[in-house]
Design a protein around this motif. Structure first.
Motif, PDB file in Angstrom:
ATOM      1  N   TYR A 198      42.520 -24.127 -49.919  1.00 15.59           N
ATOM      2  CA  TYR A 198      43.492 -23.600 -48.958  1.00 15.59           C
ATOM      3  C   TYR A 198      43.801 -24.584 -47.834  1.00 15.59           C
ATOM      4  O   TYR A 198      44.920 -24.601 -47.331  1.00 15.59           O
ATOM      5  N   THR A 199      42.840 -25.378 -47.414  1.00 13.37           N
ATOM      6  CA  THR A 199      43.036 -26.186 -46.202  1.00 13.37           C
ATOM      7  C   THR A 199      42.907 -27.694 -46.408  1.00 13.37           C
ATOM      8  O   THR A 199      43.169 -28.462 -45.485  1.00 13.37           O
ATOM      9  N   ASN A 200      42.431 -28.115 -47.590  1.00 18.13           N
ATOM     10  CA  ASN A 200      42.208 -29.533 -47.886  1.00 18.13           C
ATOM     11  C   ASN A 200      41.112 -30.128 -47.005  1.00 18.13           C
ATOM     12  O   ASN A 200      41.015 -31.333 -46.834  1.00 18.13           O
ATOM     13  N   THR A 201      40.282 -29.247 -46.421  1.00 18.68           N
ATOM     14  CA  THR A 201      39.136 -29.702 -45.621  1.00 18.68           C
ATOM     15  C   THR A 201      37.948 -28.814 -45.944  1.00 18.68           C
ATOM     16  O   THR A 201      38.096 -27.673 -46.381  1.00 18.68           O
ATOM     17  N   VAL A 202      36.760 -29.355 -45.720  1.00 17.76           N
ATOM     18  CA  VAL A 202      35.544 -28.571 -45.925  1.00 17.76           C
ATOM     19  C   VAL A 202      34.448 -29.181 -45.082  1.00 17.76           C
ATOM     20  O   VAL A 202      34.387 -30.388 -44.891  1.00 17.76           O
ATOM     21  N   SER A 203      33.593 -28.335 -44.530  1.00 20.01           N
ATOM     22  CA  SER A 203      32.448 -28.796 -43.764  1.00 20.01           C
ATOM     23  C   SER A 203      31.178 -28.324 -44.469  1.00 20.01           C
ATOM     24  O   SER A 203      31.010 -27.140 -44.718  1.00 20.01           O
ATOM     25  N   ILE A 204      30.314 -29.267 -44.762  1.00 19.72           N
ATOM     26  CA  ILE A 204      29.064 -28.927 -45.468  1.00 19.72           C
ATOM     27  C   ILE A 204      27.900 -29.139 -44.527  1.00 19.72           C
ATOM     28  O   ILE A 204      27.811 -30.088 -43.830  1.00 19.72           O
ATOM     29  N   LEU A 247      45.891 -20.983 -55.677  1.00 19.40           N
ATOM     30  CA  LEU A 247      44.848 -21.559 -56.522  1.00 19.40           C
ATOM     31  C   LEU A 247      45.439 -22.309 -57.705  1.00 19.40           C
ATOM     32  O   LEU A 247      44.973 -23.397 -58.051  1.00 19.40           O
ATOM     33  N   SER A 248      46.461 -21.751 -58.330  1.00 18.86           N
ATOM     34  CA  SER A 248      47.089 -22.393 -59.489  1.00 18.86           C
ATOM     35  C   SER A 248      47.741 -23.717 -59.139  1.00 18.86           C
ATOM     36  O   SER A 248      47.701 -24.660 -59.928  1.00 18.86           O
ATOM     37  N   ASN A 249      48.349 -23.781 -57.977  1.00 25.70           N
ATOM     38  CA  ASN A 249      49.025 -25.008 -57.575  1.00 25.70           C
ATOM     39  C   ASN A 249      48.074 -26.076 -57.083  1.00 25.70           C
ATOM     40  O   ASN A 249      48.388 -27.259 -57.137  1.00 25.70           O
ATOM     41  N   ARG A 250      46.917 -25.686 -56.618  1.00 25.49           N
ATOM     42  CA  ARG A 250      45.959 -26.647 -56.071  1.00 25.49           C
ATOM     43  C   ARG A 250      44.903 -27.101 -57.067  1.00 25.49           C
ATOM     44  O   ARG A 250      44.239 -28.102 -56.848  1.00 25.49           O
ATOM     45  N   CYS A 251      44.725 -26.349 -58.183  1.00 28.54           N
ATOM     46  CA  CYS A 251      43.610 -26.642 -59.076  1.00 28.54           C
ATOM     47  C   CYS A 251      43.986 -26.349 -60.527  1.00 28.54           C
ATOM     48  O   CYS A 251      44.344 -25.215 -60.860  1.00 28.54           O
ATOM     49  N   GLU A 252      43.879 -27.360 -61.380  1.00 33.39           N
ATOM     50  CA  GLU A 252      44.211 -27.220 -62.795  1.00 33.39           C
ATOM     51  C   GLU A 252      43.347 -26.151 -63.475  1.00 33.39           C
ATOM     52  O   GLU A 252      43.817 -25.423 -64.339  1.00 33.39           O
ATOM     53  N   PHE A 253      42.083 -26.043 -63.083  1.00 36.59           N
ATOM     54  CA  PHE A 253      41.193 -25.025 -63.648  1.00 36.59           C
ATOM     55  C   PHE A 253      41.780 -23.629 -63.456  1.00 36.59           C
ATOM     56  O   PHE A 253      41.858 -22.830 -64.401  1.00 36.59           O
ATOM     57  N   MET A 270      27.992 -17.739 -60.144  1.00 39.14           N
ATOM     58  CA  MET A 270      27.765 -18.916 -59.310  1.00 39.14           C
ATOM     59  C   MET A 270      27.429 -18.457 -57.901  1.00 39.14           C
ATOM     60  O   MET A 270      27.454 -17.273 -57.604  1.00 39.14           O
ATOM     61  N   SER A 271      27.151 -19.394 -57.042  1.00 44.11           N
ATOM     62  CA  SER A 271      26.838 -19.098 -55.655  1.00 44.11           C
ATOM     63  C   SER A 271      28.107 -18.693 -54.900  1.00 44.11           C
ATOM     64  O   SER A 271      29.118 -19.404 -54.936  1.00 44.11           O
ATOM     65  N   ALA A 272      28.049 -17.561 -54.208  1.00 48.15           N
ATOM     66  CA  ALA A 272      29.190 -17.119 -53.415  1.00 48.15           C
ATOM     67  C   ALA A 272      29.488 -18.102 -52.292  1.00 48.15           C
ATOM     68  O   ALA A 272      30.655 -18.378 -51.991  1.00 48.15           O
ATOM     69  N   VAL A 287      34.671 -24.039 -51.921  1.00 46.63           N
ATOM     70  CA  VAL A 287      35.751 -24.504 -52.799  1.00 46.63           C
ATOM     71  C   VAL A 287      37.065 -23.865 -52.386  1.00 46.63           C
ATOM     72  O   VAL A 287      38.101 -24.541 -52.297  1.00 46.63           O
ATOM     73  N   MET A 288      37.032 -22.560 -52.113  1.00 47.14           N
ATOM     74  CA  MET A 288      38.253 -21.867 -51.699  1.00 47.14           C
ATOM     75  C   MET A 288      38.790 -22.441 -50.385  1.00 47.14           C
ATOM     76  O   MET A 288      39.988 -22.674 -50.248  1.00 47.14           O
ATOM     77  N   LYS A 289      37.913 -22.682 -49.440  1.00 47.89           N
ATOM     78  CA  LYS A 289      38.350 -23.254 -48.162  1.00 47.89           C
ATOM     79  C   LYS A 289      39.015 -24.603 -48.378  1.00 47.89           C
ATOM     80  O   LYS A 289      40.050 -24.903 -47.787  1.00 47.89           O
TER      81      LYS A 289
END
Length: 79
Positions: A73-79, A33-39, A60-62, A68-70
């Motif tokens: 970790y994977t640089n992909t997301v399906s909505i 998480l630290s390496n992928r996101c400044e927050f 927030m919404s789980a 966001v976590m997906k």
């Protein structure tokens, strides 16, 4: 590598942080998480309360957090 990180996210092996969201525990890895996101990098820095904590409660919404976590970790997301 993406498949390995996706498997790591799914298994939560070696997870070192737990997010408490909507009465659900979501485990993750500070290093990723630290390496992928400044927050998250700032959240886990030594001066922040979350640095020493192993559990962080978020309001927030789980399901949104899991997306966001997906992505982190994977640089992909399906909505």
């Amino acid at each position: 590598l993406v498949n390995d990180l996706a498997a790591l996210w799914a298994s939560h092996a070696h997870a070192d942080i737990t997010f408490l969201i909507e009465n659900e525990q979501i485990r993750a890895h500070k290093a990723i998480l630290s390496n992928r996101c400044e927050f998250f990098a700032r959240m886990f820095q030594g001066g922040m309360l979350e640095h020493a904590s192993q559990q962080i409660k978020l309001d927030m919404s789980a399901s949104a957090f899991k997306l966001v976590m997906k992505y982190l970790y994977t640089n992909t997301v399906s909505i």
